[in-house]
Design a protein around this motif. Sequence first.
Motif, PDB file in Angstrom:
ATOM      1  N   ASP A 132       0.798  -1.221   0.000  1.00  0.00           N
ATOM      2  CA  ASP A 132       0.000   0.000   0.000  1.00  0.00           C
ATOM      3  C   ASP A 132       0.832   1.273   0.000  1.00  0.00           C
ATOM      4  N   SER A 133       2.059   1.241   0.481  1.00  0.00           N
ATOM      5  CA  SER A 133       2.862   2.462   0.549  1.00  0.00           C
ATOM      6  C   SER A 133       3.255   2.986  -0.830  1.00  0.00           C
ATOM      7  N   VAL A 134       3.631   2.105  -1.739  1.00  0.00           N
ATOM      8  CA  VAL A 134       3.934   2.544  -3.107  1.00  0.00           C
ATOM      9  C   VAL A 134       2.668   3.027  -3.779  1.00  0.00           C
ATOM     10  N   GLN A 135       1.588   2.289  -3.611  1.00  0.00           N
ATOM     11  CA  GLN A 135       0.304   2.707  -4.179  1.00  0.00           C
ATOM     12  C   GLN A 135      -0.104   4.085  -3.670  1.00  0.00           C
ATOM     13  N   ASN A 136      -0.007   4.302  -2.375  1.00  0.00           N
ATOM     14  CA  ASN A 136      -0.376   5.589  -1.797  1.00  0.00           C
ATOM     15  C   ASN A 136       0.521   6.738  -2.273  1.00  0.00           C
ATOM     16  N   ALA A 137       1.755   6.466  -2.554  1.00  0.00           N
ATOM     17  CA  ALA A 137       2.676   7.498  -3.024  1.00  0.00           C
ATOM     18  C   ALA A 137       2.250   8.040  -4.392  1.00  0.00           C
ATOM     19  N   PHE A 138       1.563   7.217  -5.177  1.00  0.00           N
ATOM     20  CA  PHE A 138       1.207   7.617  -6.541  1.00  0.00           C
ATOM     21  C   PHE A 138      -0.304   7.620  -6.766  1.00  0.00           C
ATOM     22  N   VAL A 139      -1.075   7.640  -5.715  1.00  0.00           N
ATOM     23  CA  VAL A 139      -2.520   7.552  -5.831  1.00  0.00           C
ATOM     24  C   VAL A 139      -3.124   8.713  -6.645  1.00  0.00           C
ATOM     25  N   ASP A 140      -2.487   9.857  -6.626  1.00  0.00           N
ATOM     26  CA  ASP A 140      -3.014  11.022  -7.350  1.00  0.00           C
ATOM     27  C   ASP A 140      -2.460  11.172  -8.756  1.00  0.00           C
ATOM     28  N   SER A 141      -1.625  10.211  -9.211  1.00  0.00           N
ATOM     29  CA  SER A 141      -1.008  10.405 -10.531  1.00  0.00           C
ATOM     30  C   SER A 141      -1.369   9.305 -11.518  1.00  0.00           C
TER      31      SER A 141
END
Length: 141
Positions: A132-141
């Motif tokens: 989830d941390s990688v996903q959350n880092a790019f959730v807006d892009s």
Amino acid sequence: MAHSLVGFYGMLGDMRRLRDLIPESYVNDAALRQKGEDDHSIGLLSGDDDCPAFDRLWKYCRGYDGGSLAAACTLVDGAFDIAINWSGSIHHASSCKASGFCYVNDIVLAINEFLGSFRRVIYVDIDSHRDDSVQNAFVDS
């Protein structure tokens, strides 16, 4: 162990060792670093026992993150076609919190380096649980 296997198969002569450092701006220095003798330590950020502070933790984090960032840079620059960080994929940390035995997220650093030159990046996680941390880092892009 991985290095030994590569040597056993006679491939070390085809490899080059790279060294680099992570950008200090990636981490929140005030939250992560504690003054040490010759080095810095990263504080216990997660509040859990899975991310304890230990001697030379800052140097350890700069090493594995620097390896992934150096690998990404050599691929972006076209210096190499393949790059491997044997100690990488410390992918559960976020920019504000250590988590899951991970203190700084080298995958996010590498992906950001790729996104500086490429429109799209695909990240395939073969770990046994969701990252989830990688996903959350790019959730807006």
